[in-house]
Design a protein around this motif. Structure first.
Motif, PDB file in Angstrom:
ATOM      1  N   PRO A 274      26.996  24.838  12.950  1.00  0.00           N
ATOM      2  CA  PRO A 274      27.383  25.115  11.579  1.00  0.00           C
ATOM      3  C   PRO A 274      26.389  24.476  10.616  1.00  0.00           C
ATOM      4  CG  PRO A 274      29.211  24.211  12.832  1.00  0.00           C
ATOM      5  CD  PRO A 274      28.001  24.080  13.680  1.00  0.00           C
ATOM      6  N   ALA A 275      26.090  25.203   9.564  1.00  0.00           N
ATOM      7  CA  ALA A 275      25.197  24.637   8.564  1.00  0.00           C
ATOM      8  C   ALA A 275      25.910  23.445   7.918  1.00  0.00           C
ATOM      9  CB  ALA A 275      24.873  25.685   7.508  1.00  0.00           C
ATOM     10  N   PRO A 276      25.190  22.363   7.641  1.00  0.00           N
ATOM     11  CA  PRO A 276      25.827  21.161   7.110  1.00  0.00           C
ATOM     12  C   PRO A 276      26.596  21.435   5.814  1.00  0.00           C
ATOM     13  CG  PRO A 276      23.480  20.806   7.517  1.00  0.00           C
ATOM     14  CD  PRO A 276      23.764  22.234   7.817  1.00  0.00           C
ATOM     15  N   ALA A 277      26.072  22.334   4.983  1.00  0.00           N
ATOM     16  CA  ALA A 277      26.702  22.587   3.686  1.00  0.00           C
ATOM     17  C   ALA A 277      28.082  23.231   3.840  1.00  0.00           C
ATOM     18  CB  ALA A 277      25.808  23.481   2.836  1.00  0.00           C
ATOM     19  N   ALA A 278      28.277  23.972   4.921  1.00  0.00           N
ATOM     20  CA  ALA A 278      29.573  24.624   5.113  1.00  0.00           C
ATOM     21  C   ALA A 278      30.085  24.247   6.483  1.00  0.00           C
ATOM     22  CB  ALA A 278      29.423  26.135   4.991  1.00  0.00           C
ATOM     23  N   ALA A 279      30.433  22.991   6.607  1.00  0.00           N
ATOM     24  CA  ALA A 279      30.748  22.431   7.913  1.00  0.00           C
ATOM     25  C   ALA A 279      31.932  23.112   8.570  1.00  0.00           C
ATOM     26  CB  ALA A 279      31.019  20.936   7.786  1.00  0.00           C
ATOM     27  N   ASP A 280      32.778  23.753   7.784  1.00  0.00           N
ATOM     28  CA  ASP A 280      33.932  24.390   8.402  1.00  0.00           C
ATOM     29  C   ASP A 280      33.725  25.871   8.659  1.00  0.00           C
ATOM     30  OD1 ASP A 280      33.761  24.869   5.771  1.00  0.00           O
ATOM     31  OD2 ASP A 280      35.927  24.821   5.377  1.00  0.00           O
TER      32      ASP A 280
ATOM     33  N   LEU B 249      31.250  31.813  15.102  1.00  0.00           N
ATOM     34  CA  LEU B 249      31.446  33.260  15.222  1.00  0.00           C
ATOM     35  C   LEU B 249      32.803  33.593  14.618  1.00  0.00           C
ATOM     36  CD1 LEU B 249      30.484  33.440  19.024  1.00  0.00           C
ATOM     37  CD2 LEU B 249      28.947  33.795  17.081  1.00  0.00           C
ATOM     38  N   ALA B 250      32.845  34.624  13.778  1.00  0.00           N
ATOM     39  CA  ALA B 250      34.124  34.954  13.147  1.00  0.00           C
ATOM     40  C   ALA B 250      34.326  36.457  13.124  1.00  0.00           C
ATOM     41  CB  ALA B 250      34.144  34.398  11.717  1.00  0.00           C
ATOM     42  N   LEU B 251      35.383  36.913  13.836  1.00  0.00           N
ATOM     43  CA  LEU B 251      35.739  38.329  13.776  1.00  0.00           C
ATOM     44  C   LEU B 251      36.998  38.442  12.934  1.00  0.00           C
ATOM     45  CD1 LEU B 251      34.920  37.685  17.062  1.00  0.00           C
ATOM     46  CD2 LEU B 251      34.946  40.182  17.020  1.00  0.00           C
ATOM     47  N   SER B 252      36.989  39.374  11.970  1.00  0.00           N
ATOM     48  CA  SER B 252      38.240  39.570  11.236  1.00  0.00           C
ATOM     49  C   SER B 252      38.485  41.058  11.042  1.00  0.00           C
ATOM     50  CB  SER B 252      38.202  38.817   9.907  1.00  0.00           C
ATOM     51  OG  SER B 252      37.270  39.389   9.053  1.00  0.00           O
ATOM     52  N   GLY B 253      39.673  41.453  11.452  1.00  0.00           N
ATOM     53  CA  GLY B 253      40.079  42.855  11.337  1.00  0.00           C
ATOM     54  C   GLY B 253      39.179  43.796  12.112  1.00  0.00           C
TER      55      GLY B 253
ATOM     56  N   SER C 241      34.945  43.026  10.179  1.00  0.00           N
ATOM     57  CA  SER C 241      33.756  42.233   9.905  1.00  0.00           C
ATOM     58  C   SER C 241      33.510  41.237  11.030  1.00  0.00           C
ATOM     59  CB  SER C 241      33.959  41.512   8.560  1.00  0.00           C
ATOM     60  OG  SER C 241      33.459  40.208   8.620  1.00  0.00           O
ATOM     61  N   TYR C 242      32.255  41.128  11.415  1.00  0.00           N
ATOM     62  CA  TYR C 242      31.877  40.121  12.408  1.00  0.00           C
ATOM     63  C   TYR C 242      30.725  39.323  11.831  1.00  0.00           C
ATOM     64  CZ  TYR C 242      29.911  38.010  16.642  1.00  0.00           C
ATOM     65  OH  TYR C 242      29.405  37.124  17.562  1.00  0.00           O
ATOM     66  N   ARG C 243      30.975  38.018  11.656  1.00  0.00           N
ATOM     67  CA  ARG C 243      29.941  37.161  11.089  1.00  0.00           C
ATOM     68  C   ARG C 243      29.475  36.140  12.105  1.00  0.00           C
ATOM     69  NH1 ARG C 243      33.546  36.487   6.062  1.00  0.00           N
ATOM     70  NH2 ARG C 243      34.687  35.940   7.900  1.00  0.00           N
ATOM     71  N   VAL C 244      28.167  35.994  12.180  1.00  0.00           N
ATOM     72  CA  VAL C 244      27.565  34.964  13.022  1.00  0.00           C
ATOM     73  C   VAL C 244      27.001  33.922  12.075  1.00  0.00           C
ATOM     74  CG1 VAL C 244      25.736  34.449  14.678  1.00  0.00           C
ATOM     75  CG2 VAL C 244      27.018  36.592  14.855  1.00  0.00           C
ATOM     76  N   GLN C 245      27.498  32.702  12.177  1.00  0.00           N
ATOM     77  CA  GLN C 245      27.074  31.638  11.257  1.00  0.00           C
ATOM     78  C   GLN C 245      27.206  32.081   9.812  1.00  0.00           C
ATOM     79  OE1 GLN C 245      23.158  30.409  12.558  1.00  0.00           O
ATOM     80  NE2 GLN C 245      23.903  28.320  12.853  1.00  0.00           N
ATOM     81  N   GLY C 246      28.273  32.815   9.537  1.00  0.00           N
ATOM     82  CA  GLY C 246      28.526  33.233   8.169  1.00  0.00           C
ATOM     83  C   GLY C 246      27.769  34.483   7.747  1.00  0.00           C
ATOM     84  N   ARG C 247      26.888  34.976   8.618  1.00  0.00           N
ATOM     85  CA  ARG C 247      26.114  36.181   8.242  1.00  0.00           C
ATOM     86  C   ARG C 247      26.759  37.420   8.833  1.00  0.00           C
ATOM     87  NH1 ARG C 247      20.205  36.893   9.339  1.00  0.00           N
ATOM     88  NH2 ARG C 247      20.653  38.775   8.123  1.00  0.00           N
ATOM     89  N   GLU C 248      26.967  38.402   7.977  1.00  0.00           N
ATOM     90  CA  GLU C 248      27.620  39.639   8.394  1.00  0.00           C
ATOM     91  C   GLU C 248      26.669  40.443   9.305  1.00  0.00           C
ATOM     92  OE1 GLU C 248      30.847  40.891   7.775  1.00  0.00           O
ATOM     93  OE2 GLU C 248      30.011  42.253   9.283  1.00  0.00           O
ATOM     94  N   THR C 249      27.126  40.738  10.518  1.00  0.00           N
ATOM     95  CA  THR C 249      26.239  41.461  11.447  1.00  0.00           C
ATOM     96  C   THR C 249      26.061  42.925  11.067  1.00  0.00           C
ATOM     97  OG1 THR C 249      28.109  41.928  12.880  1.00  0.00           O
ATOM     98  CG2 THR C 249      26.779  40.001  13.416  1.00  0.00           C
TER      99      THR C 249
ATOM    100  N   ASP D  89      16.507  45.109  14.888  1.00  0.00           N
ATOM    101  CA  ASP D  89      15.605  44.033  15.313  1.00  0.00           C
ATOM    102  C   ASP D  89      16.235  42.665  15.115  1.00  0.00           C
ATOM    103  OD1 ASP D  89      13.729  45.753  16.153  1.00  0.00           O
ATOM    104  OD2 ASP D  89      12.241  45.321  14.587  1.00  0.00           O
ATOM    105  N   GLU D  90      16.996  42.510  14.007  1.00  0.00           N
ATOM    106  CA  GLU D  90      17.655  41.223  13.767  1.00  0.00           C
ATOM    107  C   GLU D  90      18.717  40.958  14.832  1.00  0.00           C
ATOM    108  OE1 GLU D  90      18.088  39.991   9.262  1.00  0.00           O
ATOM    109  OE2 GLU D  90      18.361  42.149   9.491  1.00  0.00           O
ATOM    110  N   LEU D  91      19.437  42.015  15.201  1.00  0.00           N
ATOM    111  CA  LEU D  91      20.444  41.853  16.254  1.00  0.00           C
ATOM    112  C   LEU D  91      19.775  41.497  17.580  1.00  0.00           C
ATOM    113  CD1 LEU D  91      22.762  44.859  15.320  1.00  0.00           C
ATOM    114  CD2 LEU D  91      23.245  42.421  15.013  1.00  0.00           C
ATOM    115  N   ALA D  92      18.643  42.146  17.840  1.00  0.00           N
ATOM    116  CA  ALA D  92      17.902  41.835  19.067  1.00  0.00           C
ATOM    117  C   ALA D  92      17.475  40.373  19.046  1.00  0.00           C
ATOM    118  CB  ALA D  92      16.691  42.753  19.186  1.00  0.00           C
ATOM    119  N   ARG D  93      17.101  39.911  17.862  1.00  0.00           N
ATOM    120  CA  ARG D  93      16.665  38.529  17.749  1.00  0.00           C
ATOM    121  C   ARG D  93      17.817  37.554  18.019  1.00  0.00           C
ATOM    122  NH1 ARG D  93      13.354  35.618  12.878  1.00  0.00           N
ATOM    123  NH2 ARG D  93      13.552  33.530  13.758  1.00  0.00           N
ATOM    124  N   LEU D  94      19.022  37.889  17.526  1.00  0.00           N
ATOM    125  CA  LEU D  94      20.194  37.056  17.815  1.00  0.00           C
ATOM    126  C   LEU D  94      20.416  36.990  19.322  1.00  0.00           C
ATOM    127  CD1 LEU D  94      23.089  37.839  15.284  1.00  0.00           C
ATOM    128  CD2 LEU D  94      21.832  35.701  15.623  1.00  0.00           C
TER     129      LEU D  94
END
Ligand code: ADP
Ligand code: MG
Length: 668
Positions: free
Chosen positions: A8-14, A18-22, A77-85, A91-96
């Motif tokens: 987790p990034a220090p600024a948003a420790a909580d 990985l977060a899936l919603s709906g 929505s599926y977010r990895v480290q807060g970023r919406e996939t 290419d970005e997904l391949a990089r993940l």
């Protein structure tokens, strides 16, 4: 122990890792949309060890593929480290996948053609890790997983448990901060299962987030948190009260320094080399098939190269013969053309025409010619000979060299001198080799003449060598003392090197037309013959080359066909490569290189075969005919085959690159 790289990034420790919603995932099945996953809410924090458990067909693998960015939700929505996939490019997904996720599959999904170590290295190749670091780390990981003696073994030489350990090493190759294991023990016996589970626990203790999918409650019991899924819905999400005692952490190691995007000159070259190596592997695995595929290309290249070599050889031969006729000459004959039966009745071509032509600025030298045959006598030798009455410039016009003595001059012409130049055959007929013919008197009919010169043998490659004896006299002598005729049989003009032959030909035609009042003559330009020869051989070569090109196209279609087969056969391999982080461009590149390699090998074999056939043909041809291989034709052949590979490999390669990774993996 290093901090997990997906933390987790220090600024948003909580913020959960990985977060899936709906999240929902629908598939088309028999023309209907079927919801396989429905309204999934799930948050996973860095460092967790989580088991997803449910009966077969409940949607566990589908969920796992979504989490691993192999697949995308139909909605939600599926977010990895807060970023919406959803907003990420392919290419970005391949990089993940390449840098953060590490997959462990039920059936290991190793590439059969690669050794354990090479399998482990694949993710690092796509990450652009340098050779040395890559080899080291793969060996290190395998050693730590107890496979130090199996580095160079192929998957078929390894047990299920060993293969699964290889696949865990592969998942860790680029760091693997999140390990996604889909039924990792599904194909293993209970003892080996325990071993694998222990490795996963140790990795979790070292800071890796581990997500485990299983239908087996005993396996799930190793996790700290258990998520139950049934019919595509999460039915329970609870901590595991019976979680095993914490295990000792595996030392967490650092992945090799990598070139973030896998780009850059060195990395690009390395990937190209690896792709070429893989392509060679694939070709070697199907030698007969590859050779048959190449056959079309080979035939095409052989014909292009050989036809050009033969064409060039015959052109050079003909041009060499032409230059023996004298260069830059224009001849004027009476009549409408060669074979005109009326030409002997035309008496307008005369000495004053010749003088008029000689006065033109573009003329180098000029000679008339009148011919007649006589009985030649010397002592008791009697032969029929050809008398040729010519001007003093004749030998220069025709490019004759004198071997002995001199030619006649303007004075001989003016005085109707009885001076004769004989050719080498006449000399041989009348004199022995050591005798000096100069100054000897010969009888031409009843007219005596003195030999003043002998010409050197001149090559004439048209037709069989002539046995005619030729004797040259001044044309005035022939007219005044032998035949009595005042008509010239032809005028041969040598053009200055600086003048354009075609222009000179036009001007001579205009001049004579004006003098005769009509065109009762025709001209013959040695240069136009040369052009004609070049034209004809070019047309022939273009014609045969176009047939060769058709063969190349047929060969290209063969290559395309086999590449399509290859893509289908290797769909699971493509899936694996995508799962470990290959971009579409990487897959495309790999198949393009394979196609180019097939064609290039075909091209090189074709060239070799053409050179060989050229040698053989040369043996059967007369000695002075040379087959001339031009490097231009060879370069053309090579670039042709490369282009064919690119052109005909493009479509199959693009098909491969556009495969959906999940479907590709499922296809086996
Ligand atoms: P499991 O929990 O056994 O891993 P899966 O997630 O593999 O289950 O599959 C869940 C359901 O979704 C199954 O009924 C399967 O047939 C269906 N399914 C999975 N992938 C596809 C697909 N690409 N197209 C259609 N149906 C699919
Ligand atoms: Mg499954």
């Amino acid at each position: 122990m290093n901090a997990p790289s997906l933390s987790p990034a220090p600024a948003a420790a909580d913020t959960p890792l990985l977060a899936l919603s709906g999240v929902g995932r629908d598939f088309d099945s028999g023309g209907q949309r079927v919801a396989i996953l429905k309204d999934i809410h799930l948050e996973i924090r860095a460092g967790e060890m989580l088991a997803i458990i449910g009966p077969s067909g409940s949607g566990k693998s589908t969920l796992m593929n979504l989490i691993g960015c192999l697949d995308q939700p139909s909605h939600g929505s599926y977010r990895v480290q807060g970023r919406e996939t959803r907003e990420m490019s392919a290419d970005e997904l391949a990089r993940l996948r390449r840098e953060h996720f590490g997959f462990v599959f039920q059936r290991y999904q190793l590439l059969a053609g690669l050794s354990a170590r090479e399998n482990v290295e694949i993710p690092a190749i796509y990450a652009g890790a340098p050779d040395h670091a890559r080899h080291e780390r793969a060996a290190h990981l395998l050693r730590r997983l107890g496979l130090e003696e199996r580095l160079e073994h192929y998957p078929s030489q390894l047990s299920g448990g060993q293969q699964q350990r290889v696949s865990i090493a592969r998942a860790l190759m680029n760091g693997g901060s999140v390990i996604l294991a889909d039924e990792p023990t599904g194909a293993l016996d209970s003892h080996t299962s325990e071993e694998v589970m222990r490795i996963l626990q140790e990795l979790n203790a070292a800071g890796h987030t581990v997500i485990l999918v299983t239908h087996d409650a005993k396996v799930a019991a190793h996790a700290q948190r258990i998520v139950e899924i049934s019919d595509g819905c999460i039915t329970a999400d609870r901590p595991n009260e019976h979680a095993p005692a914490p295990v000792a952490a595996r030392e967490r190691d650092t992945p090799p320094a990598r070139n973030g995007t896998g780009a850059g000159m060195g990395a690009a070259f390395m990937q190209l080399r690896e792709a070429a190596r893989m392509a060679l592997h694939a070709l070697a695995a199907h030698r007969m098939r590859s050779l048959l595929t190449m056959l079309g290309i080979i035939i095409g290249i052989v014909s292009v190269v050989l036809v050009n070599a033969l064409g060039e050889g015959s052109k050079q031969k003909i041009l060499a013969n032409l230059s023996s006729m004298g260069t830059n000459t224009i001849s004027v004959y009476p009549g409408k053309g060669f074979g005109d039966r009326n030409s002997s009745a035309i008496t307008t071509l005369n000495v004053s025409d010749m003088r008029a032509i000689a006065a033109q600025p573009y003329v180098d030298s000029v000679s008339p010619q009148i011919q007649s045959s006589v009985v030649l006598r010397m002592g008791n030798i009697e032969r029929t000979a050809q008398i040729s009455g010519v001007g003093e410039q004749y030998f220069r016009v025709q490019g004759y060299e004198l071997a002995e003595g001199i030619g006649f001059d303007a004075e001989s012409v003016r005085t109707l001198a009885l001076d004769a130049v004989i050719d080498d055959k006449t000399r041989a007929a009348l004199f022995a080799a050591h005798e000096n013919p100069l100054g000897k008197i010969i009888l031409l009919g009843s007219v005596p003449a003195r030999i003043i010169g002998v010409t050197a043998p001149k090559e004439n490659n048209f037709g069989p060598p002539s046995q005619n004896l030729t004797i040259w006299l001044p044309y005035s002598t022939v007219m005044g003392r032998l035949t009595g005729s005042q008509t010239l049989q032809n005028i041969t003009v040598r053009i200055r090197d600086s003048a354009a032959p075609s222009l000179a030909e036009e001007q001579i035609t205009a001049l004579l037309k004006q003098r005769h009042g009509t065109q009762d003559f025709f001209t013959f330009n040695s240069d136009s013959v040369r052009n004609m020869v070049e034209q004809t051989t070019l047309v022939m070569r273009l014609f045969i080359s176009s047939i060769a090109i058709i063969s190349l196209i047929v060969g290209g279609i063969g290559v395309m066909n086999i590449m399509l087969v290859s893509v289908t056969e290797r769909t699971p391999e493509i899936g694996i490569r995508m799962a470990v982080g290959a971009r579409q461009a990487d897959i495309m590149q790999q198949f393009l290189i394979e196609a180019v390699l097939v064609c290039l090998l075909g091209g090189l074999l074709g060239i070799a075969l053409a050179l060989l056939l050229g040698q053989v043909i040369q043996q059967f041809l007369s000695g002075d005919f040379q087959i001339v291989f031009s490097s231009a034709a060879i370069v053309l052949a090579v670039s042709c085959s490369t282009l064919i590979g690119l052109a005909f490999g493009f479509w199959p390669a693009r098909n491969a690159a556009r495969l959906n990774p999940v479907e590709a993996l499922a296809n086996q």
